[in-house]
Write a protein that holds these residues in place. Sequence first.
Motif, PDB file in Angstrom:
ATOM      1  N   UNK A  46       6.370   7.350 -13.661  1.00 54.99           N
ATOM      2  CA  UNK A  46       6.616   5.674 -13.724  1.00 54.99           C
ATOM      3  C   UNK A  46       7.519   5.387 -12.752  1.00 54.99           C
ATOM      4  N   UNK A  47       8.508   6.006 -12.174  1.00 54.72           N
ATOM      5  CA  UNK A  47       9.117   5.601 -10.976  1.00 54.72           C
ATOM      6  C   UNK A  47       9.616   7.074 -10.046  1.00 54.72           C
ATOM      7  N   UNK A  48       9.144   7.035  -8.875  1.00 58.07           N
ATOM      8  CA  UNK A  48       9.560   8.361  -8.123  1.00 58.07           C
ATOM      9  C   UNK A  48      11.233   8.244  -7.945  1.00 58.07           C
ATOM     10  N   UNK A  49      11.803   7.335  -7.958  1.00 59.60           N
ATOM     11  CA  UNK A  49      13.326   7.193  -7.785  1.00 59.60           C
ATOM     12  C   UNK A  49      14.033   7.958  -9.069  1.00 59.60           C
ATOM     13  N   UNK A  50      13.233   8.354 -10.313  1.00 63.30           N
ATOM     14  CA  UNK A  50      13.875   8.958 -10.940  1.00 63.30           C
ATOM     15  C   UNK A  50      14.467  10.287 -10.942  1.00 63.30           C
ATOM     16  N   UNK A  51      14.061  10.949  -9.671  1.00 64.13           N
ATOM     17  CA  UNK A  51      14.330  12.299  -9.304  1.00 64.13           C
ATOM     18  C   UNK A  51      15.109  12.165  -8.194  1.00 64.13           C
TER      19      UNK A  51
ATOM     20  N   UNK B  21       0.700  -1.209  -0.077  1.00 65.39           N
ATOM     21  CA  UNK B  21      -0.085   0.050  -0.145  1.00 65.39           C
ATOM     22  C   UNK B  21       0.763   1.507   0.071  1.00 65.39           C
ATOM     23  N   UNK B  22       2.036   1.167   0.617  1.00 66.56           N
ATOM     24  CA  UNK B  22       2.901   2.384   0.937  1.00 66.56           C
ATOM     25  C   UNK B  22       3.845   2.540  -0.270  1.00 66.56           C
ATOM     26  N   UNK B  23       4.056   1.502  -1.033  1.00 69.00           N
ATOM     27  CA  UNK B  23       5.097   1.609  -2.175  1.00 69.00           C
ATOM     28  C   UNK B  23       4.855   2.540  -3.001  1.00 69.00           C
ATOM     29  N   UNK B  24       3.736   2.995  -3.554  1.00 65.15           N
ATOM     30  CA  UNK B  24       3.949   4.076  -4.676  1.00 65.15           C
ATOM     31  C   UNK B  24       4.173   5.549  -4.239  1.00 65.15           C
ATOM     32  N   UNK B  25       3.961   5.600  -2.790  1.00 65.36           N
ATOM     33  CA  UNK B  25       3.814   7.050  -2.267  1.00 65.36           C
ATOM     34  C   UNK B  25       5.483   7.637  -2.488  1.00 65.36           C
ATOM     35  N   UNK B  26       5.727   8.737  -2.940  1.00 66.22           N
ATOM     36  CA  UNK B  26       6.864   9.385  -3.030  1.00 66.22           C
ATOM     37  C   UNK B  26       7.207  10.017  -1.731  1.00 66.22           C
ATOM     38  N   UNK B  27       8.020   9.446  -0.732  1.00 63.94           N
ATOM     39  CA  UNK B  27       8.371  10.159   0.480  1.00 63.94           C
ATOM     40  C   UNK B  27       9.892  10.629   0.137  1.00 63.94           C
TER      41      UNK B  27
END
Lengths: 455, 455, 455
Positions: C92-97, C26-32
């Motif tokens: 597509x992925x919050x890791x990109x930034x 559930x928490x995976x998509x959130x950009x923290x």
Amino acid sequence: MSSSPLVADPTTVTNIGIELYGLVDELYPICRSITGHGVRETLHRIEQRLPLAIHEVASGTPVFDWTVPPEWNIRDAWIKDQNGDRVVDFQRSNLHVVSYSVPVRKRVALSELQAHLHTLPEHPSWIPYKTSYYAENWGFCVSAEQAATLTDAEYDVCIDASLAAGHLTYGECYLPGASTEEVLLSCHVCHPSLCNDNLSGIAVAVALGRWLSTLPKRRLSYRLLFIPGTIGSITWLARNQDRLGAIRHGLVLTGLGAPGNLVYKRSRRGATEIDRAAVHALKHSGQATEIRDFIPYGYDERQYCSPGINLAVGCLSRTPYGEYPEYHTSADNLDFVTPDQLERSLQACQTIVNILEGNRTYVSHNPMCEPQLGKRGLYRAVGGAGQHPVQEMALLWVLNLADGGHSLLDIAERSGLSFGSIDHAAALLVHSGLLSERLDTGSMAVPEEKVRRDA
Amino acid sequence: MSSSPLVADPTTVTNIGIELYGLVDELYPICRSITGHGVRETLHRIEQRLPLAIHEVASGTPVFDWTVPPEWNIRDAWIKDQNGDRVVDFQRSNLHVVSYSVPVRKRVALSELQAHLHTLPEHPSWIPYKTSYYAENWGFCVSAEQAATLTDAEYDVCIDASLAAGHLTYGECYLPGASTEEVLLSCHVCHPSLCNDNLSGIAVAVALGRWLSTLPKRRLSYRLLFIPGTIGSITWLARNQDRLGAIRHGLVLTGLGAPGNLVYKRSRRGATEIDRAAVHALKHSGQATEIRDFIPYGYDERQYCSPGINLAVGCLSRTPYGEYPEYHTSADNLDFVTPDQLERSLQACQTIVNILEGNRTYVSHNPMCEPQLGKRGLYRAVGGAGQHPVQEMALLWVLNLADGGHSLLDIAERSGLSFGSIDHAAALLVHSGLLSERLDTGSMAVPEEKVRRDA
Amino acid sequence: MSSSPLVADPTTVTNIGIELYGLVDELYPICRSITGHGVRETLHRIEQRLPLAIHEVASGTPVFDWTVPPEWNIRDAWIKDQNGDRVVDFQRSNLHVVSYSVPVRKRVALSELQAHLHTLPEHPSWIPYKTSYYAENWGFCVSAEQAATLTDAEYDVCIDASLAAGHLTYGECYLPGASTEEVLLSCHVCHPSLCNDNLSGIAVAVALGRWLSTLPKRRLSYRLLFIPGTIGSITWLARNQDRLGAIRHGLVLTGLGAPGNLVYKRSRRGATEIDRAAVHALKHSGQATEIRDFIPYGYDERQYCSPGINLAVGCLSRTPYGEYPEYHTSADNLDFVTPDQLERSLQACQTIVNILEGNRTYVSHNPMCEPQLGKRGLYRAVGGAGQHPVQEMALLWVLNLADGGHSLLDIAERSGLSFGSIDHAAALLVHSGLLSERLDTGSMAVPEEKVRRDA
């Protein structure tokens, strides 16, 4: 010239193994239990070798959380078949009857009999040893082979025993020394025809007591207890609470005649002087040995090391109880113990005693640099032949650590040399005027208990 | 920026191995003993490199349990055969004469001569080294091969020596530092033509002294002793009892040029700062090394660590005495020691000194959570290139343990990082204003001696 | 009858692994990040399961050596090619930034773009995770494969983010117990779509908190912190200095869902009760586990164990950060963590809590010799079936060490038996009237911190 006059004269111990085995052999047929005539008979045999005070404590006497039980005596017991033949016969082996069986005499069907039969299926020819001290019951122990021959018939069973108010009996030998501080040596005398557990312990304790009693002088006092297991030590402790403060060291002696390496089990405190002395003695015995930490299971050290007693008492045995198949079976017989193992066990006890007796603390008169050993005839290059490097190292170690803060056992442990060589070196140095005993801590400079590190 | 300015500049030590070997080579021909002109000549050669106070102590002077012996000097010695040819000639090797031989000049039968001959049958071409300092005697040392050529004839023997009232000579170099607390560096100068034992120790001590004397500042003071073995250290200790309190650390330097790993032998106390510094230095040397516990045998640490002296003095050597066959034989010659081994030994000494000099205790100004290293340019992600994880871990370790209770050596030991990296990290943090030295324990915050655990 | 009512009821945890995984999912998509709406959204999801106090601390607030940073929020980001196609897309992925990238919107040449691109050449299909919290910068993280497709052209880059005064947000759940003494349980909530580091820690902490909150009674109080890493713990510590004295034990929970053995990292103090409890729990877990000494690197234990804070806080994780290639990459995804590993991690936490809750000290009422267990139905030969030797040994160990000086954990450690069996034995003995809790040291008899020995 040695500070310790206790080294056994080898010429007197040539046959000591034979003597030790002889006592085992003599005591083997007697049917002992935790009370009764078997214990009394055993103590009388010991008394022929060692002066013994024999104590009788009445059944019903409260001893801490326990009560001295009724006295049990047995005259005969059997299981007869329909022909009247004894198919199981107490006269052939006293293991056949469960110890403390209540008297019984009746005819029983096989099924009822089987409920009272104990066997050892994994060793079909051996008779197990069983007890029922604190639960009223009766029973027979037979080999699995014997049990298999019983047919679906009726049997006459008889246990001609008495379980009634009487006494618990134990023996005590006190050997006073220069100091009132005591070494407690304890063995149990409650097992019937079982050689290793514990006729071997009795035999070693008797021989150790005889040896101690012949010494020209003893620094410490010694108290040997010949007691029934558990209830005996509890009874002794309950009746001697005012004496516990004098007990500095102690050993429970058990299972010392069988094959297997010597095992020392540490006291609950774990690093007392007896623990260190026993560890040192075993380590320098030239044999494979084993040291174990205290666990609250085993022999009478359970009582000596209970939290409110907490004496410095360890346990010396060969392969411990339960770790050899013969344990508590008819296979723990005269073939299972040997004169050699008994003798080596006694020697280990003597080495431990020698350490306790000899463990003094010395102060060097020449602490500033080494004293010149050469001019005193103590140095190899000058001294006579026959002194070899080990002795020279022992001299140097004693001189180096004779600062009043290290006992001879401390020095032996740190140097890796045997206590005997360190003790001998100290005696040479005292003789040369280089050392004297540190007396300001009383007649015995005992090192502080060291903190044990858990593995 | 480093708190320790003592790191050797590699450009100045390129040829240090050659220099070390050069001194060994120069001193090799001199015939030394525990007294006499050989020692004086040796000290004069050292004096050309290092300021030395040379002390002369009269024969007969009592020093603790010992007495300063007569002075021994030798001019020549030989064994001549019936043709007058020198079959054994002191001029060829000063090992040929037992050190401290009384003068002798007579004709002897082979049998009498043989009673005064020492050989090494297991190494037939080597001459053994023997002494007889405290028993009046004379003797020759020859190779077994030489001894085998002697025929059943008479020989003229001559030892043209004197043994008479004179002096014991030793040299002392004192290098004062900011603190009067001293490091004692001791080596023996009493062996004749033997390179590893101990011209190597002398050479390393001289180079170490030269390096120490060139340092811009020293926190500690240093005292180098060039003394005859045993009687020399006893004499020095007896004459300097009022100075012993200032000695905080010490090293006996011996046998440092031969093959074999560096070995550090702990002081009697076992876990003093010098012990910990030496163990750390060897562990981080990148070479195989060995740590041994103290034993009361060896070199002058025997005296420094006698119970009434008990200084924090260890011993640094390569393969210790008696563990290499060349020990105390003519095979301990110029081929046996190498510039490389001498140089590596010196480096180990320098590392140990650097630890002693740099072992301060710091207090963090930001003990509540980590300070923000990034804003001070100390953190990888922000700081410049070239800082690598080890340095970052060193910074974090120092910050974490800069609680006034851990010295830098404590931190190095706990972190597993080298003292140098910890010392450097501390300097960076001091420079950034995050740390300051704990001064309330005096100028030197020395950690308490740790309790050693016996193995 | 057990003194510890905390043992998880297995019927309620059958699907606990699934539940744990569900929260990760559930928490995976959130950009923290360390501040911003992603953290708030995460805390709100947690709040649906566990009562949470949510704290907002204004940017610019000084916290020890640090300052609460500006709040960062991101709406979108991309790299578009000349066709206007998003070749890199934040959606597509919050890791990109790169986290905390400053806003940017411009057209750049490939060369300029490349200066802001981060890749992982050794894992060409993975996106790395990068941050730049304290240095103003912007950047994109892409797979090496993506980077290779970029041609020598111009690109439109956009990071639609804000970096401005706002707040740092954290959540806190306090579960009071009978004592005000606290257990601190801390996990970080600042990582974007990374499952093991640290959605796994969050999920385990939430489940642990839910379990704690359902317990009928708690001896200790519990404080769960859901905070951004480093700055979050620093902020919490700075704002709660008056509460630190109540914290007796603590655990940082992180990286608990991946393959790999459980690893406990000791607190800085090293041998506190939490350290001993965690070591015991892992040792008796039946799984391969690892114990490591404290190092001043890792997660928030760095702050809890800084020298001025020095709390008894360890860290529980599976294979630690940096020791698995997926660490801080897009491969730390929903495939990398498993329900089973999450559940086993939770069980380890529960065992540790059970030890902390149950670690009382007892005093025997019968310290003089063993009490007679048989008459109380506690001894095998008399007691009912189903009691086996382990339980009997546990009874004997507790009785032997119930001297008021040994906690149950002490007894478990010394006996080698599990804390659970020791705790159960104590409960049986209390029930039999043989033991009572030692209360004179307050409601909690906590053993003294043991001195750790360095390896």
